[in-house]
Structure formats: structure tokens, C-alpha cells
Enzyme design. Sequence first.
Site, PDB file in Angstrom:
ATOM      1  N   HIS A 149       7.848  15.585   8.480  1.00 37.02           N
ATOM      2  CA  HIS A 149       6.846  14.559   8.180  1.00 37.02           C
ATOM      3  C   HIS A 149       5.471  14.930   8.726  1.00 37.02           C
ATOM      4  CE1 HIS A 149       9.012  11.480   6.090  1.00 37.02           C
ATOM      5  NE2 HIS A 149       9.969  11.419   6.995  1.00 37.02           N
TER       6      HIS A 149
ATOM      7  N   ASP B 146      16.758   6.810   3.899  1.00 38.62           N
ATOM      8  CA  ASP B 146      15.360   6.942   3.468  1.00 38.62           C
ATOM      9  C   ASP B 146      15.212   6.653   1.988  1.00 38.62           C
ATOM     10  OD1 ASP B 146      14.562   7.696   5.983  1.00 38.62           O
ATOM     11  OD2 ASP B 146      14.641   9.846   5.584  1.00 38.62           O
TER      12      ASP B 146
ATOM     13  N   GLN C 259      13.232  15.003   9.873  1.00 39.32           N
ATOM     14  CA  GLN C 259      12.235  14.167  10.533  1.00 39.32           C
ATOM     15  C   GLN C 259      10.981  14.978  10.822  1.00 39.32           C
ATOM     16  OE1 GLN C 259      12.445  10.842  11.039  1.00 39.32           O
ATOM     17  NE2 GLN C 259      10.297  11.124  11.508  1.00 39.32           N
TER      18      GLN C 259
ATOM     19  N   HIS D  78       2.601 -40.685  19.515  1.00 38.73           N
ATOM     20  CA  HIS D  78       3.865 -40.119  19.038  1.00 38.73           C
ATOM     21  C   HIS D  78       4.997 -41.138  19.204  1.00 38.73           C
ATOM     22  CE1 HIS D  78       1.706 -36.326  19.030  1.00 38.73           C
ATOM     23  NE2 HIS D  78       2.775 -35.669  18.612  1.00 38.73           N
TER      24      HIS D  78
ATOM     25  N   GLN E  35     -10.069   0.763   2.637  1.00 40.45           N
ATOM     26  CA  GLN E  35     -10.664  -0.146   1.645  1.00 40.45           C
ATOM     27  C   GLN E  35      -9.602  -0.855   0.802  1.00 40.45           C
ATOM     28  OE1 GLN E  35     -11.356   3.111   2.155  1.00 40.45           O
ATOM     29  NE2 GLN E  35     -11.977   4.150   0.283  1.00 40.45           N
TER      30      GLN E  35
ATOM     31  N   TYR F   6       0.842  -1.196   0.000  1.00 38.96           N
ATOM     32  CA  TYR F   6       0.000   0.000   0.000  1.00 38.96           C
ATOM     33  C   TYR F   6       0.879   1.248   0.000  1.00 38.96           C
ATOM     34  CZ  TYR F   6      -3.387   3.538   1.015  1.00 38.96           C
ATOM     35  OH  TYR F   6      -4.149   4.664   0.907  1.00 38.96           O
TER      36      TYR F   6
ATOM     37  N   GLU G  70      13.201   4.545  15.966  1.00 44.07           N
ATOM     38  CA  GLU G  70      13.122   4.028  14.590  1.00 44.07           C
ATOM     39  C   GLU G  70      14.440   4.340  13.864  1.00 44.07           C
ATOM     40  OE1 GLU G  70      10.446   6.217  12.153  1.00 44.07           O
ATOM     41  OE2 GLU G  70      10.401   4.728  10.555  1.00 44.07           O
ATOM     42  N   HIS G  71      14.836   5.617  13.864  1.00 43.98           N
ATOM     43  CA  HIS G  71      16.109   6.042  13.281  1.00 43.98           C
ATOM     44  C   HIS G  71      16.993   6.578  14.392  1.00 43.98           C
ATOM     45  CE1 HIS G  71      12.979   6.919  10.158  1.00 43.98           C
ATOM     46  NE2 HIS G  71      13.809   6.214   9.407  1.00 43.98           N
TER      47      HIS G  71
END
Lengths: 422, 422
Positions: free
Chosen positions: B253, B351, B250, B410, B181, B124, B317-318
Site C-alpha cells: 500500500h 479487502d 499490506q 419537567h 475540494q 469519496y 486494523e487487520h
Amino acid sequence: MNIIPFPGKDQWPALLARPVQEAQDIEAKVNPILEKVRNEGDQGIRELALKFDKTVLDNIAFTEAELAGAADQLDESLKQAIGQAYQNIYKFHEAQLQPAEKIETMPGVTCWRKSVGIEKVGIYIPGGSAPLFSTVLMLGIPAKIAGCKEVVLCTPSDHPAILYAAQLVGVTKAFRIGGAQAIAAMAYGTESVPKVYKIFGPGNQYVTTAKMLISKEGVAIDMPAGPSEVAVYADDTAVPAFVAADLLSQAEHGPDSQVLLVSTSKKLLSSVNLTLSSQMDKLPRRDLAAQSIANSKAILLENEQDAIELLNQYAAEHLILSVENAEEVSEKIVNAGSIFLGNYTPESCGDYASGTNHTLPTNGYARAYSGVSVDSFVKKITVQNITKEGIGNIGPVVEAMAEAESLDAHKRAVSIRLKSLL
Amino acid sequence: MNIIPFPGKDQWPALLARPVQEAQDIEAKVNPILEKVRNEGDQGIRELALKFDKTVLDNIAFTEAELAGAADQLDESLKQAIGQAYQNIYKFHEAQLQPAEKIETMPGVTCWRKSVGIEKVGIYIPGGSAPLFSTVLMLGIPAKIAGCKEVVLCTPSDHPAILYAAQLVGVTKAFRIGGAQAIAAMAYGTESVPKVYKIFGPGNQYVTTAKMLISKEGVAIDMPAGPSEVAVYADDTAVPAFVAADLLSQAEHGPDSQVLLVSTSKKLLSSVNLTLSSQMDKLPRRDLAAQSIANSKAILLENEQDAIELLNQYAAEHLILSVENAEEVSEKIVNAGSIFLGNYTPESCGDYASGTNHTLPTNGYARAYSGVSVDSFVKKITVQNITKEGIGNIGPVVEAMAEAESLDAHKRAVSIRLKSLL
């Protein structure tokens, strides 16, 4: 077993469908348990143990003496067997550790990945009739290899083999907590139980629902769970009595165990059916097995190609290929948890001691998920180092792309460095 | 930035806490969208596009001509930049493929793992102001290396760079569907959109909630999502203007972007603050950046040990290590998505183009999760082959363990084979 001869491909989805698990009702029961442990900690756990298990839980944690004393309660032969299984599992999983490899993608631009053990992990081992000490090995050994620092075990069982295995793999703390409350304790932490970052292990529907719910809150889990299952693909080189024994070893797990037999030989299917009944009669857990076998299917197909296609559609947790060209067929299998080749590789061996992991994706999840491995217990952190030469090479590329994405500050973070080098 | 001098460790958790995301309300809005697409397929998608995006969606799928025509709409320089990024990302990710290695755990007991691409995956890519064609590369390239056969792309954007990148990585089908959707379409399948087994990619809260909901139903997802974030650890060898530029890249964003600066040098913090304001004024997205910077924190600490401890607690994250001994510090970092070393390694490079993946764990998930890699697009299927000699060696081990777990069938699956060899 019910033999289904030559079903059309349009019938396959219905034949291969797993029973639908209704989660909604169970969530409504599990949510208050999670909430109670989150808010009330150890006291909440004690009240839930009293309510659900009629257990007065004085000591939530197993003491060091209890753990150390477990060895004395086991037969030497069992300890030796566990020791051999430990060695095999360790040897197979150790090879999964990937060393960091530095890759220069452009001159002056070097990138690598380092594997770091997840600092705190939790293992759940259910109680019930089968004391799953083998699962302690299957989860504890990769955790040890990965270098996890805190390995927490929760189990309502005080079976000495579980405690012995826990010691062997280096579990750092063990608690006598069962059910959804154990998952909550490890997800949220309590006065006694450390909060962990990832939770592993099997359990009933309450436990697995609790795992799905806490995973929505960001605590990682091994994988979604469903009833255990085996598919066997056999031809006329298969020994029918071995095939029947393998089907039964799956069936004895319980009435919801999924058992599927596939063959292009009608003779083989009939022979398996014959020996199946006589073998079943001798089993202590024959009632459980009989219910599972009654729901199982033996599918007769035209040819190998159809068999492979059907097996890939089904995506079995365990797939036994008891056919002449087993390894060749295995190369065409794209969806399965673990594959067992030939007449002398029963699933039991992988369940306990061959070296592979027995925590595997059920319910068709093998289409997207792998079984547990050392990978499950590490994070792979990427690292990069760019020199002045490197930023000169890669800088203009990044500037062009950042500009096209309208992320001007991303571009400027490069430009300001390039300018400084002029 | 707000400078916080020498906070006590008891204050760290509050300082490092991420904003809480309220999922309950959004779930109530997303559930009916999932339901509608599941029940009504393409027609449901068309109605939702009209309702939410005021778009009449005549052609759900991008045509081959539309995809092929995208290249002509891009500048040659951008195409070259994308080409170079493609090469670097490919080179870094290709090395992640692990060949199967056969391991004989006991004489006659051989186990291995084979990597198989997940057959059907979905990507996506959101719409909005930044056309994230870089994310098409970051998800499409590892999918290609893994050997995924069906790679489905859904995006509400018709930006030519997105369609160009989709072609480059070998996306097999692309659809102009946005929002929750799109996730539903790929999870359940419609007349047009193939059902996939795993879904990747960023999005707003509706998209990420949809991903969490379908993952509960057994469709795998890349990882849970939260707002993007960077932590910078800088000392007096850091160039304050570079640090400020990285923080701003950063911050642009959006207002919920998380920005953290850590140092043992008060002088460095003050210098960064000075240059930050002047750089911010020049940004087109300065309003977004200013909101994020207003919520950001600059933490002054006593020593390196504290800094490393705090960074591991935060699990960014970074993580940019703009310190003299950056690689040495990086070896002590156990929780982070991706690490950037030194003055000339801005996050922007990772990135877009250095080779590492930019789909990384946010919100502290780096404690348990890794960023996207080729691993994310494969399953690792274990295979085992046991010879007659092998079952003789391992059989008694399995018998002893199965008996101790009270799983008689078994045990019998092994015993019947051992007996046949007598």
C-alpha cells in the site's frame, strides 16, 4: 410565543436555523487548558481548579467511603425512583445487545461480527444548579451492559444523588474535576485519572469545545453538542395545557434552549399561548424560561404533509407528536433524536425514566447522528474464517479484483494458497 | 524484518507506537480550499482542479451515458468477480439491519428504536495508481441496504470499474472532483453537488484533514483515518510463505503501511523472513513494499497470553490469527478492526469479497471505533408511547427525579397530566 402563519417554504430555512455558535474564541481559551493538563497532570488540574473555581483540590479522587456514604444522604423515595428508572433504562438498553450471527456468504466463507465493550470510557457530569444524576444513569447503564471494564466519572459536583447513581451503575473511579480540564484528564490521563478511549456527557461550551478538540486527536466522543431543543406537533386532539407544560420543560433549561411548536390549527396555537403565560408565572426558573420562550416560534401550516416536511427539515432533538394519528406520523419522521407519541408521553418521561436514552443529537445533528445507546459503548469487530473449500470458491474473485486494482501482492496472497491446494 | 526478541512490557508502547502525523501544517493548506469551495461553489472547484491537477473541468458531473457506458469497457470476468463480491458483501451487511422491537418497560410505557437511512451521504474515492472500485462496493452497498436516498460519489478517477461499481450500488450522482475540494463540495453543497449529512471514504492527508475539519462543523464522517496496517500472530502451524504474502499485501500500500508480526516461535519468524525477501523481489510495487517492510517489526514473545495482551494494546486494523486455536484466540481479542482466522483466510479476501467491510479503524482507533457497517448509514430514532395507565405508573418516578434535579417544569409536565386523570 410568536405565531408565524403559513410561511412559504423558502422562508423555512431561516425560521428553522439554529443560533450560530462561535467556536474560534473558545478554542483559544480551551487549548491552553488541554495543554496544561497534558503536560502537568494532577498538578495542572489543581492549579486550574484554584484559578477557575477558587477550589483547593486536595483529593482529586472521591474515596470509596464518600461514594458509599452517598446513599445515606438521600430520601428513600428518591432512591426508589432512581431504582425504578434504573430498571426501565436497563430493560430498554439490554435489548440493544446484538448476538454474533455467523453468516456463510459463500460455501466455506463464514463471516460474523462480535460486540466488545470499549475497555475504558469516561463520563462527564457538569456542576451547576441541576445535579444531573439522571445523566449518570443514561451513560453508566449502557456502559455496564456493554461490558466496559473501566468507567471513569468526572464531575465538579459532590451532590449525593450523582455519587449514588455512580455507585449503582458501577462507575469504577470518580474524580472531582470540572470543565475542560476534566475532558483533558480523561483524554490524556494523569497520575490519578486513567486515560480513556471515549468520552461521553454534556457540559458548557468549554467542555463541548474540549471534546471536539480531543476528538480531532483520536479520542472518540459521544456526539457533537448544541443547546437542547424540543419540537411539538399538535392538533386539536392535543391538550393545550399539556403542550404548554412540555414547551416550558424545555425552556427552563436556559435562554438558549430551542422551542418550536407546529400546528395546522390556529385555535390550538392560541390556546397554548394563553395557558403558557399563566403556567410560566408559577415556575421557579421562570426568568430562564421566559427568555427561551421569547425566542421560540409557533408555526401555523396548511396541512400534515407540510408539518412532516418541516419537522424533517428541522431534525429536532426531541419531537413530541401530540396528534390523533401520532404513531402513523412518526413513521414518516426521518430526522429526530427521540419521538414522543400522544397526550400522555411528555418528554420528561424520556428524560428520566421511561427507558430510552436522553443523550440525543441537537442542532440538526439528528440528520446523521443517533442518540446514545449500547452501540455507543461497543466496537463491532468483524471476524472471518475461510476453509480450503472456501478459498477455492472465493480465490479467483479476489484475484480478478486485486489485479484490476493493480494490487499485485493482494492477488498473490490468494494465488499462493490456491497453488498449495493443487 | 527486524526481529525483536522478548521485549519487556515497558518497551511495548514504544514498539507499538504509530508514526505521529503532523496535522497543523496540512490544516493551514486545507482551510483555504474549504473556504474557496464554500464561497465560490462550482467555479471554485474548477479553479482548484486547474491549479492542483492541471485539469480543465468542463463537466463536473459524470453524465448518465458515461456511467452507463462503463460496463462495456470491462472484461466479462471482472464484471463477474465484482458481481460475486457484491452478493457476498450484500449478504453479510443485510443481516445487520435491526428490526424495531417494542419493549414495554413498565405497564403502559412502550419504547422502541427504528432505523432510518441517513437521507444524504457522500462517498469519496481517491485517484492514484489503484482504482479503488472495491471501496465503492464497501460504502455503496451498506448505503443501499440502509435506504439512503441520495448517495453522492466524488472521485478524480474515471476508471470504468469505479463507474461500473457506482452504477451497481445505485449511486445517485457522481462527480469528477478530487482532493480536499471534493470533501468541501459534499459538506457545503455547490450548484452541482448536493450537500450531504455524512461523508465516507479514504484519501490522502489533504482529504482526511478536510474530513476532520468539516466534522468539527457538524457534518458526520465515517471515522478518523491513518495509514493502513496489519498484525499477524502466527505459530508453527502457520505456513511461512502465506504469512509473508499477507505481510507484503499490506506493505504494497505504501511506505507508511504498518506491518507487525508476532510469534512465540523463533523458527517461524526466521522462516517468514527468508521467504519474504524472495517473494518481495517478484512484486511490481516492490519499492513501496521494501520501504514498509524495512520499518516493520517481528516480535518474539514468551507465550500466547503475552501475544494476546500485545495485540490488544496495538489494536490493529487487520489482525490475522494464523495459529492452531485461532477462533479461541479471537475470542480474547478486544481491540481490532477485523480478524482473519487460520491459514486460508488472507486479508485480501476481506479487502475484496468475503462479505465483511474493508473500511476499518486504523492507528489504534479500533480501541473505540468499529469498521463501517449498515449502522454507519442509519440513525436509530427512539420512539415512546405512554398510556394513561403508563403515566400513572411512571409519573411519580419522574416527579421525584425532576424535583431532585431542581427542574420544576419537567416535574410539572408530568403533574399536570396526573392531575387530569384524578
